[in-house]
Enzyme design. Structure first.
Site, PDB file in Angstrom:
ATOM      1  N   GLY A 101       0.786  -1.219   0.000  1.00 15.33           N
ATOM      2  CA  GLY A 101       0.000   0.000   0.000  1.00 15.33           C
ATOM      3  C   GLY A 101       0.816   1.267   0.000  1.00 15.33           C
ATOM      4  O   GLY A 101       0.310   2.344  -0.338  1.00 15.33           O
ATOM      5  N   ARG A 102       2.091   1.175   0.391  1.00 15.29           N
ATOM      6  CA  ARG A 102       2.964   2.349   0.376  1.00 15.29           C
ATOM      7  C   ARG A 102       4.405   1.928   0.123  1.00 15.29           C
ATOM      8  O   ARG A 102       5.345   2.613   0.531  1.00 15.29           O
ATOM      9  CB  ARG A 102       2.855   3.094   1.699  1.00 15.29           C
ATOM     10  CG  ARG A 102       3.107   2.219   2.905  1.00 15.29           C
ATOM     11  CD  ARG A 102       3.019   2.991   4.191  1.00 15.29           C
ATOM     12  NE  ARG A 102       3.023   2.079   5.332  1.00 15.29           N
ATOM     13  CZ  ARG A 102       3.014   2.488   6.588  1.00 15.29           C
ATOM     14  NH1 ARG A 102       3.017   3.760   6.856  1.00 15.29           N
ATOM     15  NH2 ARG A 102       2.989   1.617   7.570  1.00 15.29           N
ATOM     16  N   LYS A 122       9.700   2.289   1.494  1.00 14.31           N
ATOM     17  CA  LYS A 122       8.478   2.282   2.289  1.00 14.31           C
ATOM     18  C   LYS A 122       8.113   3.727   2.588  1.00 14.31           C
ATOM     19  O   LYS A 122       8.858   4.442   3.259  1.00 14.31           O
ATOM     20  CB  LYS A 122       8.675   1.513   3.597  1.00 14.31           C
ATOM     21  CG  LYS A 122       7.406   1.400   4.438  1.00 14.31           C
ATOM     22  CD  LYS A 122       7.638   0.512   5.649  1.00 14.31           C
ATOM     23  CE  LYS A 122       6.375   0.357   6.484  1.00 14.31           C
ATOM     24  NZ  LYS A 122       6.587  -0.526   7.649  1.00 14.31           N
ATOM     25  N   GLY A 135      -0.323   6.571   1.174  1.00 16.96           N
ATOM     26  CA  GLY A 135       0.898   5.945   0.682  1.00 16.96           C
ATOM     27  C   GLY A 135       2.173   6.433   1.338  1.00 16.96           C
ATOM     28  O   GLY A 135       3.267   6.062   0.924  1.00 16.96           O
ATOM     29  N   ARG A 192       5.880 -12.769   0.732  1.00 16.37           N
ATOM     30  CA  ARG A 192       5.244 -13.056   2.019  1.00 16.37           C
ATOM     31  C   ARG A 192       4.318 -14.263   1.902  1.00 16.37           C
ATOM     32  O   ARG A 192       3.921 -14.659   0.798  1.00 16.37           O
ATOM     33  CB  ARG A 192       4.424 -11.826   2.451  1.00 16.37           C
ATOM     34  CG  ARG A 192       5.212 -10.523   2.475  1.00 16.37           C
ATOM     35  CD  ARG A 192       4.295  -9.322   2.273  1.00 16.37           C
ATOM     36  NE  ARG A 192       5.044  -8.062   2.193  1.00 16.37           N
ATOM     37  CZ  ARG A 192       5.192  -7.205   3.206  1.00 16.37           C
ATOM     38  NH1 ARG A 192       4.611  -7.443   4.358  1.00 16.37           N
ATOM     39  NH2 ARG A 192       5.901  -6.115   3.065  1.00 16.37           N
ATOM     40  N   ASP A 261       0.469 -11.664   6.238  1.00 17.24           N
ATOM     41  CA  ASP A 261       1.063 -10.777   5.239  1.00 17.24           C
ATOM     42  C   ASP A 261       2.346 -10.135   5.742  1.00 17.24           C
ATOM     43  O   ASP A 261       3.047  -9.471   4.969  1.00 17.24           O
ATOM     44  CB  ASP A 261       0.065  -9.699   4.810  1.00 17.24           C
ATOM     45  CG  ASP A 261      -0.510  -8.930   5.984  1.00 17.24           C
ATOM     46  OD1 ASP A 261      -1.306  -9.528   6.721  1.00 17.24           O
ATOM     47  OD2 ASP A 261      -0.157  -7.749   6.167  1.00 17.24           O
ATOM     48  N   ASN A 262       2.676 -10.331   7.017  1.00 17.32           N
ATOM     49  CA  ASN A 262       3.927  -9.828   7.575  1.00 17.32           C
ATOM     50  C   ASN A 262       4.926 -10.941   7.835  1.00 17.32           C
ATOM     51  O   ASN A 262       5.894 -10.737   8.588  1.00 17.32           O
ATOM     52  CB  ASN A 262       3.662  -9.067   8.879  1.00 17.32           C
ATOM     53  CG  ASN A 262       2.924  -7.761   8.657  1.00 17.32           C
ATOM     54  OD1 ASN A 262       2.960  -7.209   7.562  1.00 17.32           O
ATOM     55  ND2 ASN A 262       2.244  -7.278   9.672  1.00 17.32           N
ATOM     56  N   ASP A 271       8.630  -6.119   8.459  1.00 22.25           N
ATOM     57  CA  ASP A 271       7.642  -5.099   8.809  1.00 22.25           C
ATOM     58  C   ASP A 271       7.666  -4.751  10.301  1.00 22.25           C
ATOM     59  O   ASP A 271       6.942  -5.339  11.103  1.00 22.25           O
ATOM     60  CB  ASP A 271       6.224  -5.519   8.404  1.00 22.25           C
ATOM     61  CG  ASP A 271       5.956  -5.240   6.937  1.00 22.25           C
ATOM     62  OD1 ASP A 271       6.798  -4.593   6.295  1.00 22.25           O
ATOM     63  OD2 ASP A 271       4.912  -5.669   6.429  1.00 22.25           O
TER      64      ASP A 271
END
Length: 503
Positions: A101-102, A122, A135, A192, A261-262, A271
């Site tokens: 997302g960013r 990031k 973002g 991931r 997702d991490n 993350d």
């Protein structure tokens, strides 16, 4: 914004020619997404050792050009940024589409160290997966990630790395108005668990094989020619994840957002959001203020790692067999590899932290009693283990140093008697044991109050503390007399610092 000279590193670097490996999978996995220019970027810190390891030589490009690339204001020459899509289980609930997302992958490199590196910004702006967000990343969270990545690396724990930290006066709205920043993360790869979940639950099973083949070819080439390459690779991921969870536990590290997702398929810590190193030991410690149910508490991390592996196996069932029942049977057998891998790694780590040369049958009981004593009195985790190296086994003197951290002295003194007997049973030499213990029990960890001090100073335009912590934490096991204050008992105010998912 007056930035220092990036830790004394000459950031005039010659950028390496990029390759296209993950990007070659195509738009279904990671479409090209331009970064959003960051106004008035300032290079606040640059990781000299990592830059040199990758092979970024002093040379043709000027500092302004390097800063522009690290801010997302210019693309890496010969590479257009991409952002990947993935799904994930967030706090136990499945979210079918997440993604970068960013984050933008800005280069894939063959480093001069022989390694394969991917560089990811990031905070580089909006992507198709931003979900109405801006973002951006804020300076606060960017400092936390930049320092934590390198602190974990210095502790010997597999992790993504941090190459640079760029700040900007651009305002970003969170709970309050903050300023923007961009971290350049570096790792062999950023795939991931959630990448596989996305295509599995979208019922695009034909896209699982190219993704898995890419991961195996790039990162697990030893399995590439095997007929059962997917099984061999997944077992390796499971065992790496189990070992990573043991390493987190051994240093009192809490991740805070252990969503699928991490989790990295390379077994890397990934993350750094609302993480925390435990100060006063609480086995049920929750580092993330947003984790109201304590799903990701310290004592639950090993179980969550196991559960996340089960989600990865579910998402890769089509790779294991065309027969669903056989695929499930294979997956269940592979998942059974996690508990013994974790137990073996944890036993080795706790044994080393207590300075024992070999593991014995009764050692888990001895270790658990010590942890229980720390838990009951909320004794400082890092300081207690570090001070334990000063205990002598050749006499019955009080355990100076560590005893000062303990609340229940009666229980502790009984434990010390048993610990001394255990040391004597293997003819432990105190000086040699102390050296081994000090090599695995860090004196310095990135406590929340330390990083918070650096954040508050940076928010006021002073960046020296970032560099001080960066240098300190490169040598977490060493005695650094001039830095003794950073190993002192945390102030009472440290207990009131809260971190959450907001960044």
């Amino acid at each position: 914004m007056n930035a220092p000279e990036a830790a004394g590193f000459d950031c005039s670097v010659q950028l390496l020619p990029p390759a296209r490996r993950y990007a070659s999978l195509g738009d279904s996995y990671a479409p090209q997404v331009a970064t959003t220019p960051l106004p008035e970027p300032q290079l606040l810190h640059c990781n000299a050792a990592l830059a040199q390891q990758i092979g970024l030589d002093a040379g043709s490009a000027g500092q302004a050009a390097f800063t522009a690339v690290m801010a997302g204001n210019q693309p890496w020459p010969g590479y257009l940024p991409i952002s990947s899509v993935y799904a994930g289980h967030q706090f136990g609930s499945f979210v079918p589409q997440l993604g970068d997302g960013r984050a933008h992958l800005i280069a894939e490199l063959q480093g001069r160290d022989g390694g394969r590196w991917e560089l990811q910004l990031k905070g580089g702006g909006q992507t198709p997966w931003s979900r109405f967000a801006d973002g951006r990343a804020v300076l606060r969270s960017s400092i936390r990630e930049y320092l934590a990545s390198e602190a974990m690396h210095a502790l010997g724990i597999p992790t993504t790395r941090a190459l640079s930290l760029v700040g900007s006066p651009q305002e970003v709205v969170r709970e309050t108005i903050e300023t923007a920043a961009v971290v350049c993360r570096a790792a062999p790869g950023f795939v991931r668990f959630g990448h596989f979940e996305y295509f599995y639950y979208l019922n695009q099973h034909e896209r699982l094989k190219p993704l898995a083949d890419h991961v195996i070819a790039e990162h697990f080439p030893q399995f590439a020619d095997r007929a059962n390459r997917y099984q061999a690779w997944l077992v390796e991921v499971i065992e790496r994840t189990a070992c990573l969870m043991a390493q987190w536990q051994s240093v009192g590290f809490c991740h805070g957002v252990m969503n699928t997702d991490n989790f990295s398929v390379l077994g890397l810590s990934l993350d750094y959001g609302p993480y925390g190193f435990i100060d006063g030991f609480d086995a049920h410690h929750i580092c993330n203020h947003s984790d109201e149910g304590g799903r990701y508490a310290y004592d639950r991390q090993p179980m969550i790692g196991h559960w996340n592996c089960s989600r990865l196996l579910q998402a890769t069932l089509p790779l294991l067999s065309e027969q669903p029942e056989q695929a499930v049977e294979l997956a269940n057998a592979m998942l059974e590899r996690y508990p013994p891998a974790y137990s073996q790694a944890m036993t080795q780590l706790w044994t080393a932290k207590l300075g024992l040369r070999e593991a014995r049958e009764d050692d888990p009981e001895l270790i658990n009693r010590f942890l229980s004593i720390l838990h009951q009195g909320h004794s400082d985790f890092s300081r207690s283990f570090r001070h334990l190296a000063r205990l002598r086994s050749d006499n019955d003197e009080l355990a100076h140093g560590v005893r000062d951290e303990i609340a229940d002295l009666a229980a502790f003194d009984v434990w010390v008697g048993d610990y001394r007997a255990r040391l004597r049973s293997e003819s432990s030499d105190d000086a040699e044991r102390a050296a081994r213990m000090n090599a695995v029990n860090p004196k310095y960890v990135l406590r929340n109050y330390l990083v918070q001090t650096a954040i508050e100073q940076a928010q006021n335009g002073r960046y020296e503390e970032i560099d001080t912590l960066f240098k300190l934490l490169k040598r977490p096991f060493d005695e650094q007399p001039e830095m003794e204050r950073y190993a002192a008992e945390p102030p009472a105010s440290a207990k009131h610092i809260e971190v959450s998912c907001s960044s």
